[in-house]
Design an enzyme around this catalytic site. Sequence first.
Site, PDB file in Angstrom:
ATOM      1  N   HIS A 163      37.323  37.727  39.680  1.00 19.02           N
ATOM      2  CA  HIS A 163      37.542  36.574  38.813  1.00 19.02           C
ATOM      3  C   HIS A 163      37.825  36.991  37.379  1.00 19.02           C
ATOM      4  O   HIS A 163      38.656  36.381  36.704  1.00 19.02           O
ATOM      5  CB  HIS A 163      36.316  35.654  38.856  1.00 19.02           C
ATOM      6  N   HIS A 176      37.987  26.259  39.274  1.00 18.85           N
ATOM      7  CA  HIS A 176      36.534  26.300  39.448  1.00 18.85           C
ATOM      8  C   HIS A 176      36.232  25.864  40.875  1.00 18.85           C
ATOM      9  O   HIS A 176      35.464  24.933  41.121  1.00 18.85           O
ATOM     10  CB  HIS A 176      35.837  25.394  38.421  1.00 18.85           C
TER      11      HIS A 176
END
Length: 753
Positions: free
Chosen positions: A54, A105
């Site tokens: 990420h 997200h």
Amino acid sequence: MVDTVQQAVQTPDVEQPWAALGLKEDEYQRIRELLGRRPTGAELAMYSVMWSEHCSYKSSKIHLKRFGELEQTTPRGPLLAGIGDNAGAVDIGQGYAITFKSESHNHPSYVEPYQGAATGVGGIVRDILAMGARPIAVMDGLRFGALDAPDTARVLPGIVAGVGGYGNCLGLPNIGGEVAFDASYYGNPLVNALCVGVMRHEDLKFAKATGIGNKVILYGASTGADGIGGASILASETFDDSKPSKRPAVQVGDPFMEKLLIECTLDLFAGGVVTAIQDLGAAGVSCATSELASAGDGGMRCELDLIPLRDSTMTPEEILMSESQERMMAICQPADVARFMAICAKWDVQATVIGELIEGDRLLIDWHGERIVDVDPRTVAHEGPTYDRPQARPVWLDDVQADHANNLPRPVAGDELADALLRVVGSPNQCDKTWVTKQYDRFVRGNSVLTTPEDSGMVRIDERSNLGIALATDANGRYCLLNPYLGAQLALSEAYRNVAVTGAQPVAVTDCLNFGSPEDPEVMWQFVEAIKGLVDGCRALGTPVTGGNVSFYNQTDGHNILPTPQIGMLGVIDDVRNRIRTGFTAPGEIVLLLGTTKEELGGSMWEDVLFDHHLGGLPPFPDFEAEMALGRVMAEASSLGLLTGAHDLSDGGLAVALSESCLRHGLGVRVDLPTGLDACVTLFSETPGRALVSVSEPRADEFVDLCEQQKVPVVQLGEVTREPQLEVSGLFTLALDLIRATWQAPIPAAMEA
């Protein structure tokens, strides 16, 4: 006992939980080589979160470099900020700059839907704020499993409430986005949040820590145990049914604190007391300190003891990894610290000096008088692992492409075509999304010009000149499964077209690239093909990619999501009063179809709905020259006030465009389908580069002349009527009440059930 640097030197063989923190064995050994010793526990925590997929983009960054090959200029001028900055920044004229970015997200929103979605909004807003801009609007792209699937009833309401609750409390209008459903997203919903901000050119800020002796200030909320390793870890590993056990790893948001943080930060900028700023999102303090120092011209020393905590039992590793929300880190000259603190006190925002910039190139962090971190910040923030993972075109793709939707049996009779239209309009992906959008405040701040269900959102930037911007987000995973290169270009084309039909000029792109596991060669092939498609498409359209986000490991129980590159397109309109709305507005208006329709049913909504989610063949082929020509026509028509309404043709084709244009203001239409193609193709083909427009009869010839000048094919379909019905001459007539009832029913019915 705290694991200090000295202890790490003296105890090289101490076993460390590198695997539990998501590191591979070779990555752990690389850390030891970089340090010349084993890492301390705090250093291991920093590297683990910053080298996660990420944060480090380790599987994607060698491919993302392709975006740098594009001209770093827009039709309005050179980029002011781009890839590598917190967000892209674009000159839109009159001294204004627009900064915008989208991020995902996804995994946190599955684990805890409300907080996952809410903190996704909060995080992207802080990225925009860190550029020196005032956030002015948000958008979201949401994807769920089948509408009637059990888990959809859990995640959809929570995610929508989280997006709306956080954005509404911030006072930011939600001006558009998408909601889509497909079985592949079951257990792995997508939450892609976009924010846009405005500033003057001279107010643009960059996250670079410079100036020996300058102070490092952490301000905003206290640091807690929520979100430890949240986005960085959850979004960097294979997802499975065990993930609800990771609920503590999801951040908890406080939008009222974020609102204070926004106003406080803008006040700090206005007061000239900040030299650099970084938001704290994924990887928290680890990210902010290492990225600021890495991008600067010296080193940094911080004292972890000084960080305000909500939990006094937190370890140094937990403090460094915490992803507690509503926090920012600033660099401030010593002489400005008192004013900095005074401004924070004015807004009731906690602020603490936790360190300073030092000579050299080291990031040093102390805890209780002991040195627990001594690293080169570049190795943490910007020089992590880089993988060129194997790629393989899926062996099953030839069979899928051979089973082309163009070969499926087509309805011929009028009643069959009418039934097909109702089934497509009433399908989860084409139905009314008001159940979602009514939970969002679309008009707060008073500058929303267009919002859902218009083709793109539009916001006024300057109240005197009426300068404005338009934004649209688009993705189509079905197209991308059939051909990721073309599918990415079709998402780009649709976003371009959605902006263009409002009268705005498309200028720049942000993206959210959502894919399955990068360790799957087929997924990596899809990912690389999508990037190639976007680079080639953006080059053709003259719209650079200013930044964005990659989200990997979107899979559940070994099943990857559809490859879903979401494109956010920014447009500029010189006078928002000239905007073109969606829908028919008055009886007697002439209805025209712009562009060329081809036999392109592959990946279409007609195929999906009428044949039980069949997916086969090739998607439509993009035509960038046609898109740009259409854009020029729409921009000129906007400035001349020629059109009364316009709607792009995309999912569902002409059938959906006609239906939605009628439903917008409750007016009917009577059309004659053009000859040359069968009625099913004419109604449901999804050939890009097309739009449905309406024009008053006295100005129709003027508009047709404009189309001919730009070589945009135009055909008259019919006219708007008072009768509340959609009539296709010689085939069928459907009452608008029936279409509306069918269109409005699916989501409320599913949520009530």
